[in-house]
Design a protein around this motif. Structure first.
Motif, short mmCIF file in Angstrom:
data_model
loop_
_atom_site.label_atom_id
_atom_site.label_comp_id
_atom_site.label_asym_id
_atom_site.label_seq_id
_atom_site.Cartn_x
_atom_site.Cartn_y
_atom_site.Cartn_z
N ASN A 224 -8.19 16.41 10.89
CA ASN A 224 -7.23 17.13 11.78
C ASN A 224 -6.96 16.79 13.14
N PRO A 225 -5.76 16.82 13.48
CA PRO A 225 -5.51 16.22 15.10
C PRO A 225 -6.32 16.85 16.13
N ASP A 226 -6.82 18.30 16.00
CA ASP A 226 -7.31 19.02 17.10
C ASP A 226 -8.78 19.07 16.81
N VAL A 227 -9.24 18.66 15.66
CA VAL A 227 -10.83 18.44 15.54
C VAL A 227 -11.49 17.23 15.79
N ASP A 228 -12.16 17.19 16.92
CA ASP A 228 -12.79 15.78 17.61
C ASP A 228 -14.05 15.63 17.10
N GLY A 229 -14.56 16.15 15.96
CA GLY A 229 -15.91 15.90 15.63
C GLY A 229 -16.70 17.24 15.09
N GLY A 230 -18.01 17.18 14.94
CA GLY A 230 -18.62 18.34 14.56
C GLY A 230 -20.00 18.48 15.15
N LEU A 231 -20.42 19.83 15.39
CA LEU A 231 -21.86 20.19 15.58
C LEU A 231 -22.34 20.48 14.38
N ILE A 232 -23.34 19.87 13.89
CA ILE A 232 -23.99 19.82 12.68
C ILE A 232 -25.38 20.54 12.59
N GLY A 233 -25.50 21.48 11.66
CA GLY A 233 -26.75 21.94 11.52
C GLY A 233 -27.45 21.15 10.59
N GLY A 234 -27.87 21.95 9.29
CA GLY A 234 -28.65 21.31 8.35
C GLY A 234 -28.52 20.00 7.89
N ALA A 235 -27.17 19.56 7.83
CA ALA A 235 -27.13 18.25 7.27
C ALA A 235 -27.42 17.17 8.34
#
Length: 249
Positions: A224-235
């Motif tokens: 998605n164009p406005d998603v620049d990455g993730g704040l990841i929990g369990g994974a």
């Protein structure tokens, strides 16, 4: 171009040995990756993590901090303490801190001020619970969370932030957020920032998605164009899974 970021929030997991093993596993697989990788171990393991990360491209974050320089705050940790062990980021406003520890907009405003003053980069979390989403109040709530804690900042100060959107309603509830819903909220956040500051500032801020990202869905979400990455929990607690998410851009 905005920075692509994958940050692992380890929460209250991993003892000393677990931390060492996980970091060693990540160092083997993320060495040449262009994405900015951040990990947030527990307070007790930050110093060890800093030593282990010395020859890597992985940055170190704390999961929380106090808004004061020092003092009679039993059990708390200051920004200076974090900096002294190599921390460069700090997660603020996480949904668990808001819900369990009752951190409100004023507390988070003070923490943000202190982090920036001490040259730590806040990863500032926003997001709505299920009842808010069901009543179509999610856009207004997220805008309020940003405005009440962050809109006193100058353009220069605001530009040092990373925003993380957590759809709290889709984490451990059995509900599922779609990539389209992620994009919709990220675009809204960027619009809110542009309205307060300007388009250039809004388009320079990295906005991370924190809604149960896994290797199986990361690529679709990150596209998605406005998603620049993730704040990841369990994974983020498994080197192979975290690496697969990092490689999903």
């Amino acid at each position: 171009m905005r920075t692509q970021i994958v940050a692992g929030n380890w929460k209250m997991n991993c003892d000393l040995d677990d931390t060492k093993s996980l970091i060693e596993g990540l160092k083997k697989t993320t060495k040449n990756n262009a994405t900015e990788v951040i990990i947030a171990p527990s307070f007790t393991n930050l110093s060890l993590a800093n030593c282990l990360l010395e020859d890597s491209n992985i940055a170190l974050s704390a999961q929380n901090m106090n808004a004061n320089d020092s003092g009679a705050f039993t059990g708390e940790v200051s920004a200076n303490m974090l900096k002294s062990v190599g921390v460069t980021y700090v997660i603020l406003g996480h949904s668990e801190r808001r819900a369990i520890f009752h951190e409100d907009a004023q507390i988070l405003k003070e923490k943000t001020n202190q982090a920036l003053e001490q040259n730590l980069s806040p990863i500032f979390c926003v997001g709505e619970e299920l009842n808010v989403r069901q009543n179509n109040g999610h856009f207004n709530l997220v805008e309020e969370q940003i405005a009440e804690s962050l809109f006193h900042l100058s353009t220069e100060e605001f530009s040092k932030l990373v925003i993380a959107y957590e759809p709290v309603w889709a984490i451990g509830t059995g509900e599922t957020a779609t990539p389209e819903q992620a994009q919709e909220m990220h675009a809204h956040i960027r619009k809110v920032i542009a309205k307060q500051y300007d388009d250039a500032t809004a388009n320079s801020i990295s906005i991370l998605y924190g809604g149960s990202v896994k290797p199986a869905n990361a690529k679709e979400i990150f596209a998605n164009p406005d998603v620049d990455g993730g704040l990841i929990g369990g994974a983020s607690l498994k080197a192979d899974d975290f690496t697969a998410i990092i490689n999903s851009f």
